[in-house]
Write a protein that holds these residues in place. Structure first.
Motif, PDB file in Angstrom:
ATOM      1  N   UNK A 107      -1.944   5.487  15.855  1.00  0.00           N
ATOM      2  CA  UNK A 107      -1.720   6.915  15.584  1.00  0.00           C
ATOM      3  C   UNK A 107      -1.544   7.234  14.098  1.00  0.00           C
ATOM      4  N   UNK A 108      -0.906   6.323  13.362  1.00  0.00           N
ATOM      5  CA  UNK A 108      -0.750   6.532  11.917  1.00  0.00           C
ATOM      6  C   UNK A 108      -2.130   6.513  11.254  1.00  0.00           C
ATOM      7  N   UNK A 109      -2.943   5.520  11.617  1.00  0.00           N
ATOM      8  CA  UNK A 109      -4.304   5.418  11.083  1.00  0.00           C
ATOM      9  C   UNK A 109      -5.100   6.685  11.416  1.00  0.00           C
ATOM     10  N   UNK A 144      -8.302  15.178   3.075  1.00  0.00           N
ATOM     11  CA  UNK A 144      -7.869  15.784   1.818  1.00  0.00           C
ATOM     12  C   UNK A 144      -6.537  15.192   1.345  1.00  0.00           C
ATOM     13  N   UNK A 145      -5.785  14.665   2.283  1.00  0.00           N
ATOM     14  CA  UNK A 145      -4.487  14.088   1.952  1.00  0.00           C
ATOM     15  C   UNK A 145      -4.568  12.573   1.756  1.00  0.00           C
ATOM     16  N   UNK A 146      -5.483  11.916   2.484  1.00  0.00           N
ATOM     17  CA  UNK A 146      -5.608  10.462   2.434  1.00  0.00           C
ATOM     18  C   UNK A 146      -7.039  10.087   2.075  1.00  0.00           C
ATOM     19  N   UNK A 147      -7.209   8.969   1.407  1.00  0.00           N
ATOM     20  CA  UNK A 147      -8.511   8.517   0.923  1.00  0.00           C
ATOM     21  C   UNK A 147      -9.507   8.343   2.083  1.00  0.00           C
ATOM     22  N   UNK A 148     -10.536   9.192   2.140  1.00  0.00           N
ATOM     23  CA  UNK A 148     -11.507   9.094   3.238  1.00  0.00           C
ATOM     24  C   UNK A 148     -12.394   7.849   3.149  1.00  0.00           C
ATOM     25  N   UNK A 149     -12.377   7.161   2.021  1.00  0.00           N
ATOM     26  CA  UNK A 149     -13.139   5.921   1.905  1.00  0.00           C
ATOM     27  C   UNK A 149     -12.417   4.766   2.597  1.00  0.00           C
ATOM     28  N   UNK A 154      -5.500  -8.724  18.766  1.00  0.00           N
ATOM     29  CA  UNK A 154      -5.237  -9.640  17.645  1.00  0.00           C
ATOM     30  C   UNK A 154      -6.005  -9.210  16.396  1.00  0.00           C
ATOM     31  N   UNK A 155      -7.287  -8.970  16.533  1.00  0.00           N
ATOM     32  CA  UNK A 155      -8.093  -8.611  15.364  1.00  0.00           C
ATOM     33  C   UNK A 155      -7.780  -7.210  14.853  1.00  0.00           C
ATOM     34  N   UNK A 156      -7.510  -6.287  15.748  1.00  0.00           N
ATOM     35  CA  UNK A 156      -7.152  -4.942  15.316  1.00  0.00           C
ATOM     36  C   UNK A 156      -5.826  -4.974  14.553  1.00  0.00           C
ATOM     37  N   UNK A 157      -4.841  -5.660  15.085  1.00  0.00           N
ATOM     38  CA  UNK A 157      -3.554  -5.807  14.412  1.00  0.00           C
ATOM     39  C   UNK A 157      -3.737  -6.420  13.028  1.00  0.00           C
ATOM     40  N   UNK A 158      -4.538  -7.476  12.952  1.00  0.00           N
ATOM     41  CA  UNK A 158      -4.744  -8.138  11.662  1.00  0.00           C
ATOM     42  C   UNK A 158      -5.549  -7.282  10.701  1.00  0.00           C
ATOM     43  N   UNK A 159      -6.412  -6.412  11.219  1.00  0.00           N
ATOM     44  CA  UNK A 159      -7.091  -5.497  10.301  1.00  0.00           C
ATOM     45  C   UNK A 159      -6.079  -4.549   9.659  1.00  0.00           C
ATOM     46  N   UNK A 160      -5.145  -4.060  10.433  1.00  0.00           N
ATOM     47  CA  UNK A 160      -4.127  -3.178   9.868  1.00  0.00           C
ATOM     48  C   UNK A 160      -3.314  -3.911   8.801  1.00  0.00           C
ATOM     49  N   UNK A 219      -0.934  -0.163   0.746  1.00  0.00           N
ATOM     50  CA  UNK A 219      -0.349   0.963   1.455  1.00  0.00           C
ATOM     51  C   UNK A 219       0.419   0.467   2.666  1.00  0.00           C
ATOM     52  N   UNK A 220       1.182   1.344   3.251  1.00  0.00           N
ATOM     53  CA  UNK A 220       1.946   1.016   4.439  1.00  0.00           C
ATOM     54  C   UNK A 220       1.555   1.976   5.549  1.00  0.00           C
ATOM     55  N   UNK A 221       1.296   1.450   6.694  1.00  0.00           N
ATOM     56  CA  UNK A 221       0.965   2.275   7.858  1.00  0.00           C
ATOM     57  C   UNK A 221       2.260   2.586   8.597  1.00  0.00           C
ATOM     58  N   UNK A 222       3.099   3.347   7.956  1.00  0.00           N
ATOM     59  CA  UNK A 222       4.402   3.725   8.537  1.00  0.00           C
ATOM     60  C   UNK A 222       4.626   5.181   8.322  1.00  0.00           C
TER      61      UNK A 222
END
Length: 134
Positions: A81-83, A91-96, A116-122, A131-134
């Motif tokens: 959800x954060x992602x 406009x607020x976060x880097x779209x790249x 496993x892979x999704x978690x490790x991608x984050x 950055x922090x996904x928090x």
């Protein structure tokens, strides 16, 4: 046949900063193959095209089996959800960095490999893009 495809990509050359840690990851390895995360029985697939992720999975990430599937699912339920919020606000976060929304339902069992892979991608993205996904 419903097939979900997600491509998380990064435009090389943008937003690259020198790593201050002792782990020097080659984020610009152009020969690196995309990482495909798939669960054929669910017809679910994620393709990650982000230089350095394969190296991260092989050399830095905890090995498969280190975390339980429940742990990974709980973490992904938090990170997705954060992602998605950031991907929905270019406009607020880097779209790249946040190019695509991830369609991840907590009610679906995607299996260990996908989680496993999704978690490790984050975790990789947090380190690479500082950055922090928090």
């Amino acid at each position: 046949m419903k097939r979900l495809h997600f491509i998380i990509a990064f435009i090389i050359g943008l937003f690259i900063a020198a790593c201050s840690s002792s782990k020097n990851i080659d984020y610009n390895n152009k020969n690196e193959e995309p990482v495909v995360i798939a669960n054929d029985s669910l017809e679910y697939e994620i393709i990650i095209i982000d230089p350095g992720f394969t190296y991260y999975l092989n050399a830095i990430a905890k090995p498969e089996g280190f975390y339980s599937q429940t742990y990974l699912e709980n973490k992904n339920r938090f990170y997705v959800p954060v992602w998605n919020y950031r991907a929905s606000n270019p406009l607020q976060f880097n779209p790249n960095i946040y190019e695509n929304v991830i369609d991840y339902s907590p009610n679906i069992d995607y299996g260990y490999e996908v989680n496993y892979k999704l978690f490790n991608y984050f975790k990789f993205a947090e380190q690479k893009y500082r950055m922090r996904l928090r």
